[in-house]
Design a protein around this motif. Structure first.
Motif, PDB file in Angstrom:
ATOM      1  N   UNK A  18       0.809  -1.206   0.000  1.00  0.00           N
ATOM      2  CA  UNK A  18       0.000   0.000   0.000  1.00  0.00           C
ATOM      3  C   UNK A  18       0.850   1.267   0.000  1.00  0.00           C
ATOM      4  N   UNK A  19       2.171   1.134  -0.140  1.00  0.00           N
ATOM      5  CA  UNK A  19       3.048   2.310  -0.170  1.00  0.00           C
ATOM      6  C   UNK A  19       4.196   2.034  -1.134  1.00  0.00           C
ATOM      7  N   UNK A  20       4.729   3.079  -1.820  1.00  0.00           N
ATOM      8  CA  UNK A  20       5.805   2.868  -2.801  1.00  0.00           C
ATOM      9  C   UNK A  20       7.063   2.259  -2.190  1.00  0.00           C
ATOM     10  N   UNK A  41       8.680  -1.835   5.531  1.00  0.00           N
ATOM     11  CA  UNK A  41       8.648  -0.444   5.093  1.00  0.00           C
ATOM     12  C   UNK A  41       9.904   0.249   5.601  1.00  0.00           C
ATOM     13  N   UNK A  42      10.365   1.237   4.839  1.00  0.00           N
ATOM     14  CA  UNK A  42      11.546   1.984   5.241  1.00  0.00           C
ATOM     15  C   UNK A  42      11.175   2.963   6.351  1.00  0.00           C
ATOM     16  N   UNK A  67      10.777 -11.693  -4.095  1.00  0.00           N
ATOM     17  CA  UNK A  67      10.713 -10.376  -3.458  1.00  0.00           C
ATOM     18  C   UNK A  67      10.106  -9.378  -4.441  1.00  0.00           C
ATOM     19  N   UNK A  68       9.203  -8.542  -3.926  1.00  0.00           N
ATOM     20  CA  UNK A  68       8.505  -7.588  -4.796  1.00  0.00           C
ATOM     21  C   UNK A  68       8.397  -6.236  -4.095  1.00  0.00           C
ATOM     22  N   UNK A  69       8.837  -5.153  -4.732  1.00  0.00           N
ATOM     23  CA  UNK A  69       9.680  -5.121  -5.934  1.00  0.00           C
ATOM     24  C   UNK A  69      11.112  -5.528  -5.571  1.00  0.00           C
ATOM     25  N   UNK A  70      11.890  -5.877  -6.572  1.00  0.00           N
ATOM     26  CA  UNK A  70      13.229  -6.400  -6.293  1.00  0.00           C
ATOM     27  C   UNK A  70      14.265  -5.682  -7.156  1.00  0.00           C
TER      28      UNK A  70
END
Length: 661
Positions: A200-202, A286-287, A218-221
Motif C-alpha cells: 500500500x506504499x511505494x 517499510x523503510x 521479493x517484490x519489488x526487487x
C-alpha cells in the motif's frame, strides 16, 4: 531598549511570564509531537503485521490445498497405473496430473518420480523420462524419515531463469520402503500477485523466504535479492525472527541486504493441518525514513510556527514597553501643560463623536418608555429614514414586527430589571419590509441606581439568514447526489460480481460459479438424500477447428454449442464453461437413468444442429451421479471426468455412464 529599563519589577515580570509561556508552549508542542510519533509508529506496525497476516492466511490455505491434492494423487496412483497398463494408454496418468494441475491455484506442474529417481509421469509430458536422482529435491525426500510430512524444498533456478519451489509427498511400497514421490512445482506468478496485493506504499517490499534462509521471491526487487542465500548474511533481520522460535515477529533495524533501516513483519507459513518438514516465511517491510516522513514534515512546520509565535510575542512585548514609556512621557507633558491637555481631551471627544456617527453597526439609545433619545446614521438607514434626527421621540415598539410587538412590554420590563439583553428580533422598516437584526443592549444608571437610558447595538443579519437557507438547500442537493452515487456504486458492484462468475465468451457460469453451485448442491443432497447428476462435455476434435479455421471460428463454435446446450436444459439446471472446450452440466434431483437421457439429448442436439461454422460438431460426454455415500462435491466431477476420457477413448460422439469399454 535604551528607553526602557528592565530594572522595573513590572517589566521583568512581563518578560519572565513570556519566557514561561513559551517554555510551556514548547513543552506541549513537544509532547504532542512525541505522541504523534508514537501513534504513527504503532499504526504502521499494525499495518505491516496485518499485511503479513493476509499473505500467511492465503499461502497456508494454498499449501494445504496442494498437500491435499498430492495426497489424492498418492491414493489414486496404484489404480491409475493399473488402468494405464490395462488399457495400454501411457498418457492416462499424465492427463490426470494435467487436469489436477489446472484445478490447483498456484501450481505450475505435478510430477511422479519413482524410487530410482526417474520421472515416470508429469502434467507436462515432455519432462517424462528425466533422471532427477542427483537433484536436491530427490535427496531431501528420499532421506526423509516420515511419509506423513509435506516436504517443502528450497527454491531452485528454473530453465526460465526464475526461482521456483516445490512441495512433495513420499511414496511407499507395500513393505513400507521409499518408492519415489509425488511433487507439485509452485507457480512464481501466484506469489507475485499475492505479494503485490498487500503493498500500500511505494517504499513497501514483500518477500517470501524458505526456512533455510533462501529468498524465494521479493517484490519489488530492484536490488536483485531474489535467490539470495541469507546464510551468507548472518546479521540479516530474518535470523532474528528465526532465532526467536515464534511464528510472528515485528523487527526494526538495519538490513545488510539493501543497506536500509526497516520495519519488518515476519510470519511463518505452514499448511493449515498437514505437518511439513520446513516452513516458509513472509516478510513485509517499510523503510523507517518513509514511515516518519509525514511526521518530520509536521515537526518542521510546527517548529517554524513556534519560532514565528515566539518572535511575534517578543516583538509585541517590546513594542508595548516602548509605548508605555511614550505614554509616561505624554503624561508628564500633560501635567506640565494643562491647557494643551484639555485641548487634546476636546479633540478626543470629537473623535469619539465621529466614531459614534460612523460606527459600522446601528446604535440607538432609548428612554424609560422605549422612545428614541439618540441614534446614528446606520440606525436610520436600517429602518429606512434619511437621518437619525427623524427617529428622535418616536416609539421603538412601532417598528417591531407584529409577532414581536406583543412581547415588547414584557421583554422591555425584563430588560430594565436585568440590566442587559441579547438576542434576535424582526423589525419593520419605514416602508413595511421586514429586517432581521442581532442586538445587544445595556442600561445606564445614575449614582443612585436610577434608570437613565439604554444603549443598544443592532446588526442586520438578513443576508446571513438568506445565506443559511442557501446552505441548507445546497446540503439537500448534496445528499441527493450522494444517494444517487451510492445507488450507482451498488449497481457497479453487482455487475462486477456477475462478471467474476460468468464466462466472457459464452455468457455461461464460469468454473468459480460452478464450484460454488456444486458445493451448495452437495450440501442440499446431504440434507435431502436426493441424488444429483454431473455431466462433463467435451467438443470432439476442437483443436482441429482452431488450427484449421482460426480462433475466431473456434469462439463461434463455443458460443453456438453453449446456446444449443442451454436451450435443451431446464431453468433449474446449471450449465457452466468448465475450461477450454469443456462444459459442465449439473442436474439437481436427477438419477443415473434420467441423467443419461439428458446427456443423449444434448449429444443429439449438437450432432443434429445446422452448421456452426466449422462443419459437423459432436460431443463426448461423461456422466456421474452424487449420492449420500460420497464424501466430497469433487467426487462426482472426478468420476464424470474419467468417464469423459473413456468416451473419447471409445471413439468420441458418445455418452459414457460406466467404466470405459
Amino acid at each position: 531598549m535604551s528607553d526602557v529599563s528592565l530594572s522595573y519589577p513590572s517589566d521583568r515580570a512581563r518578560w519572565t511570564g513570556l519566557v514561561l509561556l513559551l517554555l510551556g508552549l514548547a513543552g506541549a508542542l513537544g509532547f504532542d509531537l512525541y505522541s504523534e510519533y508514537r501513534s504513527a509508529h504503532a499504526s504502521e506496525r499494525e499495518h505491516v503485521d496485518k499485511a503479513a497476516r493476509t499473505v500467511e492466511l492465503n499461502l497456508s490455505r494454498s499449501l494445504q490445498t496442494t498437500s491435499d491434492a498430492l495426497d489424492s494423487i498418492r491414493d489414486e496412483l496404484p489404480w491409475l497405473l493399473s488402468q494405464q497398463i490395462e488399457h495400454q494408454n501411457p498418457q492416462l496418468l499424465n492427463r490426470r496430473l494435467r487436469a489436477m494441475a489446472v484445478a490447483q491455484t498456484g501450481v505450475r506442474s505435478l510430477l511422479v518420480v519413482n524410487a530410482a529417481g526417474r520421472l515416470i509421469a508429469s502434467s507436462r509430458p515432455e519432462l517424462v523420462g528425466q533422471d532427477v536422482s542427483q537433484g536436491e529435491r530427490y535427496q531431501t525426500i528420499s532421506r526423509g524419515p516420515d511419509p506423513a510430512l509435506l516436504y517443502v524444498t528450497a527454491p531452485a533456478l528454473s530453465p526460465l531463469k526464475t526461482y521456483v519451489m516445490s512441495v512433495g509427498r513420499m511414496l511407499l511400497d507395500r513393505h513400507g520402503k521409499f518408492d519415489g514421490y509425488v511433487l507439485a512445482v509452485l507457480d512464481p506468478a501466484y506469489f507475485s500477485v499475492l505479494l503485490d496485493s498487500v503493498r500500500y506504499a511505494p517504499d513497501m517490499h514483500s518477500a517470501l523466504i524458505h526456512q533455510d534462509g533462501k529468498v524465494v521471491f521479493r517484490l519489488p526487487d530492484l536490488e536483485g535479492v531474489t535467490g539470495l542465500d541469507l546464510r551468507t548474511k548472518p546479521d540479516a533481520l530474518y535470523w532474528q525472527h528465526a532465532r526467536s522460535g515464534q511464528d510472528r515477529s515485528l523487527i526494526e533495524g538495519h538490513t545488510p541486504t539493501t543497506d536500509r533501516e526497516l520495519l519488518v513483519a515476519f510470519r511463518s507459513i505452514r499448511p493449515t493441518s498437514s505437518p511439513a518438514d520446513k516452513s516458509l516465511v513472509v516478510s513485509v517491510s517499510r523503510e523507517q525514513a518513509a514511515i516518519l516522513a509525514p511526521w518530520r514534515k509536521t515537526l518542521l512546520v510546527r517548529s517554524t510556527l513556534f519560532g514565528l509565535v515566539a518572535c511575534v510575542a517578543a516583538t509585541g512585548l517590546l513594542i508595548c514597553q516602548r509605548r508605555r514609556a511614550a505614554y509616561a512621557r505624554l503624561q508628564a507633558i500633560r501635567q506640565a501643560d494643562q491647557e494643551q491637555a484639555e485641548s487634546q481631551l476636546r479633540d478626543s471627544e470629537q473623535r469619539f463623536r465621529d466614531l459614534f456617527v460612523h460606527l459600522p453597526v446601528a446604535y440607538q439609545s432609548l428612554d424609560v418608555a422605549g422612545c428614541w433619545l439618540d441614534a446614528n446614521q446606520r440606525m436610520a438607514d436600517l429602518l429606512g429614514f434619511d437621518s437619525p434626527q427623524q427617529l428622535l421621540g418616536l416609539d421603538f415598539i412601532d417598528f417591531w414586527s407584529d409577532q414581536c410587538r406583543s412581547q415588547f412590554d414584557s421583554a422591555y420590563d425584563q430588560f430594565k430589571a436585568n440590566h442587559n439583553v441579547d438576542g434576535e428580533i424582526t423589525l419593520r422598516r419605514r416602508d413595511g419590509r421586514p429586517v432581521d437584526v442581532l442586538f445587544t443592549g445595556r442600561i445606564q444608571r445614575d449614582a443612585q441606581g436610577r434608570f437613565l437610558r439604554t444603549h443598544c447595538v443592532l446588526l442586520d443579519i438578513s443576508e446571513r439568514r438568506a445565506m443559511e437557507q442557501h446552505v441548507l438547500q445546497l446540503n439537500a442537493e448534496l445528499e441527493s447526489k450522494v444517494e444517487a452515487r451510492t445507488a450507482a456504486l451498488a449497481q457497479a458492484n453487482e455487475e462486477l460480481h456477475h462478471q467474476a462468475r460468468h464466462d466472457a465468451l459464452t455468457g455461461l457460469a464460469n468454473r468459480m460459479a460452478a464450484n460454488e453451485r456444486l458445493r451448495s448442491e452437495f450440501l442440499l443432497m446431504k440434507r435431502s438424500l436426493h441424488p444429483y447428476a454431473v455431466l462433463l462435455l467435451d467438443i470432439d476434435h476442437f483443436k482441429r477447428v482452431n488450427d484449421s479455421l482460426g480462433h475466431d471460428a473456434g469462439n463461434k463454435v463455443l458460443q453456438g454449442v453453449a446456446h444449443l446446450l442451454r436451450a435443451s436444459l431446464r431453468e433449474s439446471d446449471l450449465l457452466a464453461r468448465w475450461g477450454g472446450e469443456e462444459f459442465l452440466v449439473l442436474l439437481p434431483a436427477t438419477d443415473m437413468t434420467e441423467a443419461c437421457l439428458v446427456a443423449e439429448k444434448l449429444r443429439q442436439a449438437v450432432e443434429q444442429a445446422p452448421d456452426l461454422g466449422a462443419g459437423g460438431i459432436t460431443l463426448s460426454i461423461g456422466v456421474a451421479t452424487a449420492g449420500p455415500d460420497q464424501l466430497s462435491e469433487d467426487d462426482a466431477v472426478r468420476l464424470a471426468d474419467l468417464r469423459l476420457y473413456g468416451a473419447k477413448k471409445a471413439g468420441r460422439n458418445r455418452v459414457q455412464a460406466g467404466a470405459a469399454a
